[in-house]
Design a protein around this motif. Structure first.
Motif, PDB file in Angstrom:
ATOM      1  N   PRO A 292      78.620  13.534  17.384  1.00  0.00           N
ATOM      2  CA  PRO A 292      79.492  14.595  16.978  1.00  0.00           C
ATOM      3  C   PRO A 292      80.616  14.265  15.929  1.00  0.00           C
ATOM      4  CG  PRO A 292      79.175  14.656  19.443  1.00  0.00           C
ATOM      5  CD  PRO A 292      78.796  13.289  19.015  1.00  0.00           C
ATOM      6  N   TRP A 293      81.408  12.895  16.316  1.00  0.00           N
ATOM      7  CA  TRP A 293      82.145  12.672  15.353  1.00  0.00           C
ATOM      8  C   TRP A 293      81.639  12.235  13.980  1.00  0.00           C
ATOM      9  CZ3 TRP A 293      85.914  14.372  17.899  1.00  0.00           C
ATOM     10  CH2 TRP A 293      86.298  14.070  19.266  1.00  0.00           C
TER      11      TRP A 293
ATOM     12  N   SER B  99      93.150  15.977  17.601  1.00  0.00           N
ATOM     13  CA  SER B  99      93.521  16.294  18.785  1.00  0.00           C
ATOM     14  C   SER B  99      92.599  16.701  19.730  1.00  0.00           C
ATOM     15  CB  SER B  99      94.441  17.912  18.420  1.00  0.00           C
ATOM     16  OG  SER B  99      93.532  19.003  18.698  1.00  0.00           O
ATOM     17  N   ILE B 100      91.362  16.945  19.482  1.00  0.00           N
ATOM     18  CA  ILE B 100      90.252  17.149  20.623  1.00  0.00           C
ATOM     19  C   ILE B 100      90.099  15.758  21.182  1.00  0.00           C
ATOM     20  CG2 ILE B 100      87.993  17.387  21.018  1.00  0.00           C
ATOM     21  CD1 ILE B 100      87.749  19.625  18.921  1.00  0.00           C
TER      22      ILE B 100
ATOM     23  N   LEU C  38      86.296  18.133  31.287  1.00  0.00           N
ATOM     24  CA  LEU C  38      87.360  17.355  31.884  1.00  0.00           C
ATOM     25  C   LEU C  38      88.606  17.975  32.325  1.00  0.00           C
ATOM     26  CD1 LEU C  38      87.029  14.757  29.157  1.00  0.00           C
ATOM     27  CD2 LEU C  38      86.307  14.139  31.426  1.00  0.00           C
ATOM     28  N   GLU C  39      89.025  18.976  31.575  1.00  0.00           N
ATOM     29  CA  GLU C  39      90.385  19.663  32.014  1.00  0.00           C
ATOM     30  C   GLU C  39      89.920  20.499  33.265  1.00  0.00           C
ATOM     31  OE1 GLU C  39      91.126  21.760  28.397  1.00  0.00           O
ATOM     32  OE2 GLU C  39      92.565  20.281  27.576  1.00  0.00           O
ATOM     33  N   ASP C  40      88.814  21.136  33.298  1.00  0.00           N
ATOM     34  CA  ASP C  40      88.499  21.975  34.388  1.00  0.00           C
ATOM     35  C   ASP C  40      88.354  21.059  35.742  1.00  0.00           C
ATOM     36  OD1 ASP C  40      88.322  24.298  33.154  1.00  0.00           O
ATOM     37  OD2 ASP C  40      86.326  24.718  33.636  1.00  0.00           O
TER      38      ASP C  40
ATOM     39  N   PHE D 243      80.365  20.442  20.846  1.00  0.00           N
ATOM     40  CA  PHE D 243      79.993  19.454  21.777  1.00  0.00           C
ATOM     41  C   PHE D 243      81.370  18.953  22.475  1.00  0.00           C
ATOM     42  CE2 PHE D 243      75.552  19.603  20.259  1.00  0.00           C
ATOM     43  CZ  PHE D 243      74.763  19.231  21.452  1.00  0.00           C
ATOM     44  N   LYS D 244      82.181  18.498  21.622  1.00  0.00           N
ATOM     45  CA  LYS D 244      83.220  17.644  21.835  1.00  0.00           C
ATOM     46  C   LYS D 244      84.390  18.492  22.691  1.00  0.00           C
ATOM     47  CE  LYS D 244      82.439  13.367  21.076  1.00  0.00           C
ATOM     48  NZ  LYS D 244      82.316  12.682  22.320  1.00  0.00           N
TER      49      LYS D 244
END
Lengths: 136, 43, 248
Positions: free
Chosen positions: C16-17, B27-28, C219-221, C211-212
């Motif tokens: 991070p993934w 989802s992230i 991005l949302e901001d 991190f993610k």
């Protein structure tokens, strides 16, 4: 002032809700009675919970009933449980039973196993003495 | 308790755990790529 | 806020993934390799995900508190994004701890759920932080949102010690803590090492998720900011006739 009231009022409300919850919870926070507390009570139909350790050698199973004693440091109470106990039920383990106190025995119909915070791969290493009296 | 029966509970727990974690991480990732796409289009 | 072009063009990292995948795999292998408990049998393996999940809920909400306090002090929206990201991850891990606890409780205690102090307070904590996330959706004004949620982020953290010590302070069905207590730990070394590996792995997973999630928050901001600046005419551009009806 009104700008700050917008933030302070919800904050106070939240704090209030938490306090009310805490006060109301404190009665429900004592999840069960100890054998000592139960012996000090009058016999009644009131539904109670009793918690303690199953006394080794006291378990007697027959006709769909399980009779055993539950103890804390100072006292032991006879329990007559109607029903099949959970699979982890055994001598020496912690249990919480629900039912009524007749003055002589605790008539239970619901049993929960209360396992402790010990973890051992070998049963020999289980620390019995330390935990036999810590339920209260 | 039956040996196999216990393993079923362990299997259920781990399946639940990793399903929740993977779903959340996906989802992230999905929300990041959607946001990037939107910023790319509108800027 | 950094200029839009900078963030969108900043290369997104895959590390991070990968870290999350490795941390999850390490936890799984370690918890399957260790021996079962003498009383609980194989069921004790559920502990190696239940305990780290609960620990991460505590950690995440502490980070939310610290970042919220930093926001109130510095008024920098970057702290708000950190607080919000940690809260969302914390809610996921609280839900995970509750769900795993239920799956563990059914075969051991005999019930999925009971209203003892630990379980009740954990459920309340879960809903309060869901409320925190809901509060953040009530306004699009970034600074107002940040301030409101920062106050809640600081206040709500009192629940963390309440949840953790509930099993010590009150009489509960849930057993007292095995870790994070003053008394010596009552656990075999092999199991303790496994639990340690699981807790460290989950913590690493949390950092990678942060991190993610922070990248997403940024991005949302930016999208919110862009929508708001789009509504406001740029100086000198207002050459349309004044709308007389609007004033009437």
């Amino acid at each position: 002032m009104t700008r700050y009231a917008k933030f302070v009022i919800p904050a106070l409300l939240l704090a209030g809700v938490l306090v009310v919850l805490m006060v109301n919870l404190s009665s429900a926070l004592v999840y069960f009675n100890t054998p000592t507390e139960l012996l000090a009570r009058e016999a009644s139909d009131e539904r109670l919970r009793l918690g303690g350790r199953v006394v080794p050698g006291s378990v007697d199973e027959r006709d769909g009933l399980v009779a055993f004693s539950v103890q804390d440091c100072d006292a032991a109470v006879e329990v007559i449980h109607a029903g099949v106990p959970p699979q982890l039920f055994q001598e020496g383990i912690g249990v919480v039973v629900e039912g009524a106190w007749t003055g002589e025995a605790f008539q239970s119909d619901t049993m929960l196993v209360k396992h402790d915070e010990q973890y051992r791969t070998d049963a020999e290493d289980y620390n019995e003495t330390d935990h036999a009296c810590t339920e209260a | 308790m039956e040996f196999a029966d216990q393993w079923n509970w362990v299997f259920l727990a781990y399946a639940f755990c990793y399903t929740v974690l993977v779903t959340y991480v996906v989802s992230i990732a999905a929300r990041i790529s959607r946001s990037r796409k939107r910023l790319g289009e509108e800027s | 806020m950094t200029p839009r072009e900078q963030t969108i063009e900043r290369p997104t990292s895959v590390w991070p993934w990968i870290t999350m995948g490795v941390a999850g795999t390490v936890t799984f292998i370690a918890s399957m390799a260790v021996g079962p408990d003498a009383v609980q049998g194989q069921l004790s393996r559920i502990m190696y995900v239940h305990v780290p999940a609960a620990w991460l809920a505590y950690l995440a909400f502490f980070v939310t508190m610290a970042a919220s306090a930093m926001y109130l002090w510095r008024k920098d929206l970057a702290w708000d994004r950190r607080a919000a990201s940690s809260a969302e991850i914390g809610v996921v891990f609280t839900g995970l701890a509750i769900g795993l606890g239920m799956i563990w409780a059914k075969p051991t205690w005999g019930v999925w759920w009971t209203w003892d102090a630990r379980l009740t307070l954990t459920a309340i904590m879960f809903f309060v932080y869901l409320g925190y996330l809901a509060l953040r959706r009530t306004t699009t004004d970034l600074n107002a949102r940040a301030k409101r949620s920062a106050i809640l982020g600081v206040l709500a953290v009192v629940q963390v010690p309440l949840v953790h010590f509930s099993v010590v302070w009150w009489r509960t069905l849930h057993q007292p803590p095995t870790l994070l207590k003053p008394e010596p730990i009552d656990m075999d070394t092999s199991m303790l090492v496994t639990l340690g590996i699981a807790v460290v792995s989950f913590t690493v997973m949390y950092v990678a998720m942060m991190f993610k999630r922070i990248e997403l928050a940024r991005l949302e901001d930016e999208i919110t900011e862009m929508q708001q600046t789009a509504d406001v005419p740029i100086a000198g551009e207002a050459v349309t006739a004044p709308a007389l009806e609007r004033g009437a």
